[in-house]
Structures are given as C-alpha cells and as structure tokens.
Scaffold this active site. Structure first.
Site, mmCIF file in Angstrom:
data_model
loop_
_atom_site.group_PDB
_atom_site.id
_atom_site.type_symbol
_atom_site.label_atom_id
_atom_site.label_comp_id
_atom_site.label_asym_id
_atom_site.label_seq_id
_atom_site.Cartn_x
_atom_site.Cartn_y
_atom_site.Cartn_z
ATOM 1 N N HIS A 38 44.085 30.612 33.932
ATOM 2 C CA HIS A 38 43.613 30.625 32.545
ATOM 3 C C HIS A 38 42.569 29.529 32.314
ATOM 4 O O HIS A 38 41.563 29.744 31.639
ATOM 5 C CB HIS A 38 44.786 30.381 31.584
ATOM 6 C CG HIS A 38 45.834 31.434 31.586
ATOM 7 N ND1 HIS A 38 47.119 31.212 32.030
ATOM 8 C CD2 HIS A 38 45.805 32.732 31.182
ATOM 9 C CE1 HIS A 38 47.826 32.308 31.903
ATOM 10 N NE2 HIS A 38 47.057 33.251 31.393
ATOM 11 N N GLU A 149 40.167 38.534 37.094
ATOM 12 C CA GLU A 149 40.134 39.749 37.912
ATOM 13 C C GLU A 149 41.494 40.073 38.528
ATOM 14 O O GLU A 149 41.668 41.156 39.080
ATOM 15 C CB GLU A 149 39.085 39.607 39.015
ATOM 16 C CG GLU A 149 37.655 39.653 38.499
ATOM 17 C CD GLU A 149 36.633 39.676 39.615
ATOM 18 O OE1 GLU A 149 36.986 39.347 40.773
ATOM 19 O OE2 GLU A 149 35.465 40.012 39.327
ATOM 20 N N ASP A 151 44.178 40.865 37.039
ATOM 21 C CA ASP A 151 44.577 42.091 36.341
ATOM 22 C C ASP A 151 43.359 43.016 36.305
ATOM 23 O O ASP A 151 42.758 43.229 35.248
ATOM 24 C CB ASP A 151 45.057 41.759 34.929
ATOM 25 C CG ASP A 151 46.321 40.914 34.942
ATOM 26 O OD1 ASP A 151 47.380 41.453 35.277
ATOM 27 O OD2 ASP A 151 46.236 39.708 34.639
#
Length: 280
Positions: A38, A149, A151
């Site tokens: 994140h 990327e 997911d």
C-alpha cells in the site's frame, strides 16, 4: 498532521479548494491493514499528484462470508502511523452510512472480465468492488487512482468500470511488492499460522518455474500439472486456479503468442493467497 475525515461533506469541502486551485488529486483506495505494498502506491501518488487521499473502508459488499469480513484486520490507528511519514493530505475513513446510506439500492457490475479466476470462486465479489470503488472515485474527485498489480483481475475490472461509466480518473497499476522470499504482500498474510508461513513462497516459486517453461515453448498443460503438484507438495491444501491469461483483457490462452499473465489462487493454513506474474 494529516487530516482524518469521516464524512463525504468534509471531504468535498477540502476538494473544492484544491480543484479551484487547479491541483491534481490522487487516491489510494484501501481496506486498511496497510503494508509496504500500500505504501508503495502512496509513494507513486505523491510523486504524481499535488494532493493525495488514502481511503480506508472495509467494504462488506466484497466479502463472500461473514466470517471473512469479521476476521479482516482493522488497524486504523496503526495505519495512520504508517502513513505519517508520507504526509498525505487526507485519510478518508467513511462510516458505512457514507457509502451505503439507508435505502441504498444500486450495484455496479462489470461483465466478462469478472468471469473466471477469482470471479468464479467469489460470486458477487467484483460487484462489491466496483460499486464501492465507483463511489470512492466520485466522492474523492480523484484525477488518478493507484492499485497494486497483485490483484490483477481487480485492476482490469476497475479500469473497465471507470472507462465504461466515463468517470474521469486514470487508473494506474503499480508493481507487486514482495517479501524477500517472494511472497506477495497482502493484508491477509498476517492471518497465516506461523507453522505454515514458511510454505507460502512455494506458490510464487512454482509460478516462476511455470513461466520459464512457457518461455522455452514447453507444453502448457504439462507445466500446469507440474506447478499444481509442486504447490500441493509444498504444503498448500488446494489450488483454486492456475491459469494463463492475456495481459490485456484476460482472455484464456493456450499458447504464448502475446503478452500474458499467469494468475493463481491457492489455500494455505486456511488462508486464501493470490498471485500473478507477467509472462512473455
């Protein structure tokens, strides 16, 4: 100090000033439990945009079981501490009523791209994703949005949704961040029992070996069987899917004749892990 806002009215008040000043706004949508993956998205947003919003909302509509929703890590205070060094402009933590007010009766669904892969095993999941992400795009007024990327199917689905609905946001995919042993970072990794964590990199290693075989022209079915066997022998309980898909559009592939993505989902210690790598 970064502002933490909890209502769309507060958020829109901030946005109005930014937009009047002609500033670009980037958004990093998350469900919290932030990790280095994140934070790499936050770094990318900070480099590209004048203003950055990180959203934290555990979206009930994208969970397939009440137990999974209940067990999902909620670490708002720790998340704010992790974001502090990045000096984002706003952390938006809406309550459920800000996203799904009483009487909410609308769903956003993308067909085609949501079929197969995770969509086959998580019915309704992507409808929950596209519904909440479309709302977050509209509430934040973002010019650019940043997704990992890891997911990969989700990334393609969100891009199609924004394009089809004429939402004026550029959806940017950022490279998967991994542990030193190759495990793709995920908020769910903290749920892995300690006794099984050492087996987790087996998934990525098997995929890398399969990708190398594909590049040399080896038979896809043979390589797939070998990779699935290696994953199970390495300690995983089951493989949900291990497939070669077109990088653009996710069409199933049988030969490596264009840029492709190898995607997988497998269960380890009662935790569902997903991964994907580029091929070709």
């Amino acid at each position: 100090m970064t502002e933490m806002l909890r209502t769309k009215a507060e958020l829109r008040a901030r946005l109005a000033g930014w937009k009047r000043a002609g500033e670009t706004v980037g958004v990093v949508p998350t469900m919290g439990a932030l990790h280095a993956g994140h934070l790499s998205l936050v770094e990318a947003a900070k480099a590209d945009c004048d203003r950055v919003i990180v959203t934290i909302f555990v979206n009930p509509k994208q969970f397939n079981s009440a137990a999974d929703l209940e067990n999902y890590p909620r670490t708002e205070h720790a998340d704010a501490e992790k974001l502090a060094p990045y000096a984002v402009d706003v952390i938006y933590v809406p309550g459920p009523e800000q996203i799904y007010p009483e009487g909410f009766a609308t769903s956003v669904a993308v067909s085609g791209l949501t079929e197969g892969l995770c969509g086959a095993f998580r019915p309704g999941h992507f409808d929950g994703v596209t519904t909440v992400v479309s709302k977050l795009f509209l509430q934040t007024g973002a010019d650019r949005a940043y997704f990992g990327e890891k997911d990969y199917q989700q990334l393609q689905v969100v891009r199609r949704m924004a394009r089809d609905l004429d939402i004026p946001v550029e959806v940017i995919g950022c490279e998967t961040v991994r542990e030193p042993d190759g495990l793709a970072l995920s908020s769910r990794n903290v749920l892995l029992p300690e006794a099984t964590r050492a087996a987790a990199p087996v998934l990525n290693r098997a995929m890398v070996a399969m990708a190398e075989g594909l590049r040399t022209g080896a038979d896809l079915a043979t390589l797939q069987a070998q990779a699935e066997a290696a994953i199970l022998e390495g300690g995983f309980e089951r493989v949900e899917y291990l497939e070669l898909r077109a990088a653009d559009g996710l069409a199933p592939m049988t030969t490596l004749d264009r840029p492709a993505r190898l995607l997988a989902a497998a269960w380890l210690g009662g935790v569902r892990l997903i991964d994907n790598i580029p091929v070709g």
